[in-house]
Design an enzyme around this catalytic site. Structure first.
Site, mmCIF file in Angstrom:
data_model
loop_
_atom_site.group_PDB
_atom_site.id
_atom_site.type_symbol
_atom_site.label_atom_id
_atom_site.label_comp_id
_atom_site.label_asym_id
_atom_site.label_seq_id
_atom_site.Cartn_x
_atom_site.Cartn_y
_atom_site.Cartn_z
ATOM 1 N N ASN A 214 0.824 -1.212 0.000
ATOM 2 C CA ASN A 214 0.000 0.000 0.000
ATOM 3 C C ASN A 214 0.858 1.261 0.000
ATOM 4 O OD1 ASN A 214 -2.624 -1.006 -0.126
ATOM 5 N ND2 ASN A 214 -2.757 -1.333 2.079
ATOM 6 N N GLU A 249 -6.115 -7.426 5.606
ATOM 7 C CA GLU A 249 -5.401 -8.318 4.688
ATOM 8 C C GLU A 249 -5.450 -9.760 5.173
ATOM 9 O OE1 GLU A 249 -2.045 -6.467 7.284
ATOM 10 O OE2 GLU A 249 -4.010 -5.869 6.495
#
Length: 329
Positions: A214, A249
């Site tokens: 990210n 996640e």
């Protein structure tokens, strides 16, 4: 000559003619009103998106269907009036046994109002019907059993219900089960395994270094990674297994009826599948790995939380031991 007629004759002739004329006008008015009423009934039946029907139970003959039959079933009404099997054969195969059994219940209950089943129309489209039925009030001495009903097309309502259910149970990004739905289903699997004495395995999976993805490539790239991981999970798992996204996640899987050995083989296959994934950002190509914690149902497990805790601890051991591996707990 007219003046020689008794005045009473002429006086009576006028009222009789007038009465006849009034009677004719009244009859004409009644005919017009009946015609208007028929047109009104016909217009109402045409506008209702439901089939009004009548059925002779003994002869298995459809006595009447309203105009909506042709719109909903896509077939001429004359066919079903000639042969009841036209309706029966249109019922979706998986729903046929229920549709026939629930129809027969009207003989016992007099009324059945909760029948819902699917049909296949002439174009092959699946339509949902809400088909209420009643025993018609019989006249004294009439031995026939006539069932009347109203079959409403509720396809749009069912589609909306399905979409609401999907939104309530699905993770929007990955289209896998969301956390709440996953644990509801996992609890059901746990309860069944305990009751039946069958094996069950529980798996937790966490993407390694996801924050770095990210931070380096942006959240849109991270979303793509999550979607591809979810696709891999759905591709590898067996029919009846459950896979869901339970955190940012983090994913989880439940394997009902699965021994520890088989569950480990599935986890290894998933590990290899994920390692083969390739992602691109500009000119840079990269891959991802996952850490997995796997455990199976034990005799002493009294709740699903026990499996979750062991799988969670095993997954964090996999992280500490270098990531990209499966640890059993």
């Amino acid at each position: 000559m007219a003046k020689d007629l008794p005045p009473t004759h002429a006086g009576r002739a006028r009222p009789e003619a007038a009465q006849t004329l009034l009677a004719l006008l009244h009859a004409q008015g009644e005919v017009a009103r009946l015609s208007e009423r028929e047109q009104l009934y016909s217009s109402l039946l045409d506008s209702v998106n439901a089939v009004l029907w009548a059925f002779d139970w003994e002869t298995r003959q459809v006595l009447y269907v309203s105009p909506a039959y042709e719109r909903i079933f896509g077939r001429p009404a004359s066919l079903v009036l000639a042969d009841y099997n036209e309706w029966r054969d249109a019922i979706y195969p998986d729903d046929l046994e229920y549709a026939e059994r629930s129809l027969a219940q009207v003989l016992v209950k007099g009324t059945v109002e909760d029948r819902e089943y699917r049909i296949l129309n002439a174009a092959g489209e699946v339509r949902w019907l809400s088909d209420k039925c009643y025993i018609n009030q019989q006249r004294e001495g009439d031995q026939r059993v006539i069932i009347v009903g109203i079959a409403e097309d509720i396809t749009e309502k069912k589609q909306l219900e399905g979409e609401l259910q999907r939104l309530a149970t699905t993770d929007v990004l990955t289209q896998s089960s969301n956390r709440r739905h996953f644990f509801e289903c996992a609890q059901q699997a746990f309860d069944s395994a305990r009751e039946d004495g069958t094996p069950m395995a529980f798996l937790l999976l966490d993407i390694d270094d996801f924050k770095q993805i990210n931070d380096s490539y942006g959240h849109q790239e991270g979303d793509q990674v999550l979607q591809r991981i979810a696709d891999s999970g759905k591709a590898v798992l067996r029919r009846g297994d459950l896979f869901g996204r339970i955190g940012g996640e983090e994913f989880a899987a439940v394997f009902p009826g699965c021994t520890a050995q088989v569950a480990e083989q599935i986890a290894e296959r998933l590990q290899r599948e994920i390692q083969r994934l390739s992602f691109s950002h500009g000119e840079h190509t990269y891959g991802v790995t996952v850490s997995q914690g796997l455990t199976g149902l034990m005799d002493e497990d009294e709740s699903l939380d026990s499996l979750f805790a062991r799988a969670d601890a095993a997954m964090y051991r996999a992280k500490r031991q270098g990531k990209n591996q499966i640890v059993k707990g």
